[in-house]
Design a protein around this motif. Sequence first.
Motif, PDB file in Angstrom:
ATOM      1  N   ASN A 236       1.050  -1.255   0.064  1.00  0.00           N
ATOM      2  CA  ASN A 236      -0.024   0.553  -0.072  1.00  0.00           C
ATOM      3  C   ASN A 236       0.768   1.412   0.650  1.00  0.00           C
ATOM      4  O   ASN A 236       2.336   0.617   0.271  1.00  0.00           O
ATOM      5  CB  ASN A 236      -1.041  -0.139   1.267  1.00  0.00           C
ATOM      6  N   PRO A 266      -6.270  11.839   3.399  1.00  0.00           N
ATOM      7  CA  PRO A 266      -7.690  10.736   3.401  1.00  0.00           C
ATOM      8  C   PRO A 266      -8.092   9.680   2.376  1.00  0.00           C
ATOM      9  O   PRO A 266      -8.722   9.007   2.749  1.00  0.00           O
ATOM     10  CB  PRO A 266      -8.482  12.583   3.232  1.00  0.00           C
ATOM     11  N   ALA A 271      -9.344   7.786   5.698  1.00  0.00           N
ATOM     12  CA  ALA A 271      -9.942   8.160   5.530  1.00  0.00           C
ATOM     13  C   ALA A 271     -11.317   7.105   6.623  1.00  0.00           C
ATOM     14  O   ALA A 271     -12.437   7.879   6.754  1.00  0.00           O
ATOM     15  CB  ALA A 271     -10.181   6.869   4.486  1.00  0.00           C
ATOM     16  N   ALA A 295     -21.604  12.311  -4.882  1.00  0.00           N
ATOM     17  CA  ALA A 295     -19.716  10.737  -4.944  1.00  0.00           C
ATOM     18  C   ALA A 295     -20.169  10.143  -6.298  1.00  0.00           C
ATOM     19  O   ALA A 295     -19.093   9.358  -6.304  1.00  0.00           O
ATOM     20  CB  ALA A 295     -20.169   9.386  -3.671  1.00  0.00           C
ATOM     21  N   LEU A 304     -16.878   8.755  -1.513  1.00  0.00           N
ATOM     22  CA  LEU A 304     -18.060   8.444  -0.314  1.00  0.00           C
ATOM     23  C   LEU A 304     -16.992   7.940   0.294  1.00  0.00           C
ATOM     24  O   LEU A 304     -15.884   6.527  -0.349  1.00  0.00           O
ATOM     25  CB  LEU A 304     -18.911   7.452  -1.350  1.00  0.00           C
ATOM     26  N   PHE A 307     -14.970   3.883   0.922  1.00  0.00           N
ATOM     27  CA  PHE A 307     -15.551   3.082   0.055  1.00  0.00           C
ATOM     28  C   PHE A 307     -14.439   2.464  -1.544  1.00  0.00           C
ATOM     29  O   PHE A 307     -14.022   4.036  -1.106  1.00  0.00           O
ATOM     30  CB  PHE A 307     -16.672   3.652  -0.667  1.00  0.00           C
ATOM     31  N   HIS A 309     -11.453   0.652  -3.453  1.00  0.00           N
ATOM     32  CA  HIS A 309      -9.896   0.375  -3.062  1.00  0.00           C
ATOM     33  C   HIS A 309      -9.827  -0.184  -3.901  1.00  0.00           C
ATOM     34  O   HIS A 309      -9.589  -0.537  -5.491  1.00  0.00           O
ATOM     35  CB  HIS A 309      -9.522  -1.299  -2.147  1.00  0.00           C
ATOM     36  N   ARG A 310      -8.642   0.061  -4.191  1.00  0.00           N
ATOM     37  CA  ARG A 310      -7.262   0.021  -5.132  1.00  0.00           C
ATOM     38  C   ARG A 310      -6.725  -1.611  -5.662  1.00  0.00           C
ATOM     39  O   ARG A 310      -7.442  -2.018  -6.864  1.00  0.00           O
ATOM     40  CB  ARG A 310      -5.797   0.573  -5.081  1.00  0.00           C
ATOM     41  N   TYR A 356     -23.860   2.326  -9.904  1.00  0.00           N
ATOM     42  CA  TYR A 356     -22.711   3.177 -10.195  1.00  0.00           C
ATOM     43  C   TYR A 356     -21.524   2.099  -9.237  1.00  0.00           C
ATOM     44  O   TYR A 356     -20.299   2.307  -9.936  1.00  0.00           O
ATOM     45  CB  TYR A 356     -22.795   4.163  -9.335  1.00  0.00           C
ATOM     46  N   PHE A 357     -22.123   1.953  -7.835  1.00  0.00           N
ATOM     47  CA  PHE A 357     -20.793   1.544  -6.721  1.00  0.00           C
ATOM     48  C   PHE A 357     -20.533   0.098  -7.510  1.00  0.00           C
ATOM     49  O   PHE A 357     -19.149  -0.583  -7.507  1.00  0.00           O
ATOM     50  CB  PHE A 357     -21.237   1.063  -5.257  1.00  0.00           C
ATOM     51  N   LYS A 360     -18.605  -0.615 -10.611  1.00  0.00           N
ATOM     52  CA  LYS A 360     -17.152  -0.212 -10.375  1.00  0.00           C
ATOM     53  C   LYS A 360     -16.512  -0.993  -9.377  1.00  0.00           C
ATOM     54  O   LYS A 360     -15.874  -0.093  -8.905  1.00  0.00           O
ATOM     55  CB  LYS A 360     -17.075   1.631 -10.067  1.00  0.00           C
ATOM     56  N   ASP A 367     -11.563   1.888   6.548  1.00  0.00           N
ATOM     57  CA  ASP A 367     -12.219   2.036   7.218  1.00  0.00           C
ATOM     58  C   ASP A 367     -13.448   2.778   7.398  1.00  0.00           C
ATOM     59  O   ASP A 367     -13.914   3.755   8.103  1.00  0.00           O
ATOM     60  CB  ASP A 367     -10.689   3.810   6.485  1.00  0.00           C
ATOM     61  N   PHE A 388      -5.122   3.711  13.090  1.00  0.00           N
ATOM     62  CA  PHE A 388      -4.233   2.677  12.133  1.00  0.00           C
ATOM     63  C   PHE A 388      -2.584   2.715  12.177  1.00  0.00           C
ATOM     64  O   PHE A 388      -2.378   1.538  11.689  1.00  0.00           O
ATOM     65  CB  PHE A 388      -4.683   3.594  10.865  1.00  0.00           C
TER      66      PHE A 388
END
Length: 435
Positions: A236, A266, A271, A295, A304, A307, A309-310, A356-357, A360, A367, A388
């Motif tokens: 990461n 962030p 986040a 969003a 958002l 929500f 993640h790479r 949309y979510f 994608k 988080d 964290f």
Amino acid sequence: MNNKRHYTLNDDNSSSSYSLPLLSGSLGPDVVDMRSLYRESGLFAFDPGFTSTASCASKITYIDGEAGILLYRGYPIEQLAESCSFLEVCYLLLYGDLPNEDELDGFVHRVTYHTLLHDQLNYFLKGFRRDAHPMAIMVGVVGALSAFYHDALDINSQEDRDLSAIRIIAKIPTIIAMTYKYSIGLPFLFPRNDLGYVENFMRMMFGNPCEEYRQNPVLVRALDRILVLHADHEQNASTSTVRLAGSSGANPYACLTSGIACLWGPAHGGANEAVLNMLQEIGDSSNIGQYIEKAKDKNDPFRLMGFGHRVYKNYDPRAKLIRQTCHEVLDELGLKDDPLFKLAMELERIALEDDYFIDKKLYPNVDFYSGIVLKALGVPSNMFTAMFAMGRSVGWIAHWDEMIADPEQKIGRPRQLYTGEPRRNVEPIAVRKHH
Ligand code: SDX
């Protein structure tokens, strides 16, 4: 890691083609070994954000983003969160195997007897404004540790690297608790050697010198599990930052400071604080729809928080486990009707039904729920990222150690695609045009 297969690149503007070896690991995608590309072709590989780049070989953590799988040294995160303590997981990440009882006892003893800070650091920390953001203080104080521990900074000594790892794991909770106490004008509490890792932290953070601090075992276990879930996560952004800083030979405290600074953003470890701020801004489930639309609006920078993640294009396995911990803590504290938690679950439900979510593959990440449970534990929101960092410090130092010990490691020095001005001559100022 070797393989006989090759990957051929053809340049369609010329008859050139380049054959690059394919390498296989023990799990996950093969890699194209690009190390000879520039030497043989004069070409660079272009991958800003490293969406398709393996920066190193590592044995520490494996993630399958499509399947939502996370393994620390081969052990599934679900089993570790259920059956192991954070210090057991620290031992696993650092040394490659789970400890037996004697090994764990010895490790816990070593960490316990390094929890105290050099007394001079009290004055250093008190140089900050009391309203300084805790992450700014952490960057300062962790960076300053190398000014106090000159006795073990030989990065080529495994013994020194191991002592630095123990010191970092041991002292980060003390620094975080001191930062909190300083912000609310209460005296620091020293760590106690008769307490466990999380109990020590809870007492330093929430106890006071006027009375015994009463531990709540449900909350202690919950925080211990949250630290396990944050302990490592492959390459990461902050871990890659630590590796790049370490590749120059910088000392471990300086490298960890670079990781803390990167985690603060962030889009990364910041986040969790941003999620709580977002939930408080949404306020009521009747407002969820307008925020979901914001969003989705490309012209609106709002995302958002919590929500996406790479790597995970499925539910982040840590988010599921933290949501369960959330339920336990809120139930224990009689907060199961906590409006923020109910709002978060409603937001999750609506988002996961939205095309949309879904299209994608944006799911809640680690988080999304962590802020709610940390707030219930009494941690102020501007310290969520510090929490964290408490978990991730062991991952950072494990990757740093793996890199330093790798005989093939070299200083990280990427190149670029230059898109600036071609060569031009300096003109006397008198004749320069106005821009
Ligand atoms: C952590 O890398 C790690 O492992 C990190 C971490 C760890 O343990 O170390 O897991 C911890 O950092 C978790 C992530 C916490 N960050 C957030 O929750 C912030 C909100 N999330 C986004 O900023 C984003 O999802 C990222 C940064 C997490 C991922 O960004 P990527 O991989 O660069 O994805 P992207 O920006 O290319 O997004 C892909 C598409 C885009 O739309 P298109 O340009 O394709 O049309 O999805 C959209 C984005 O606009 N998108 C979102 C979104 N996240 C991505 N749209 C709305 N809300 C979001 N949260």
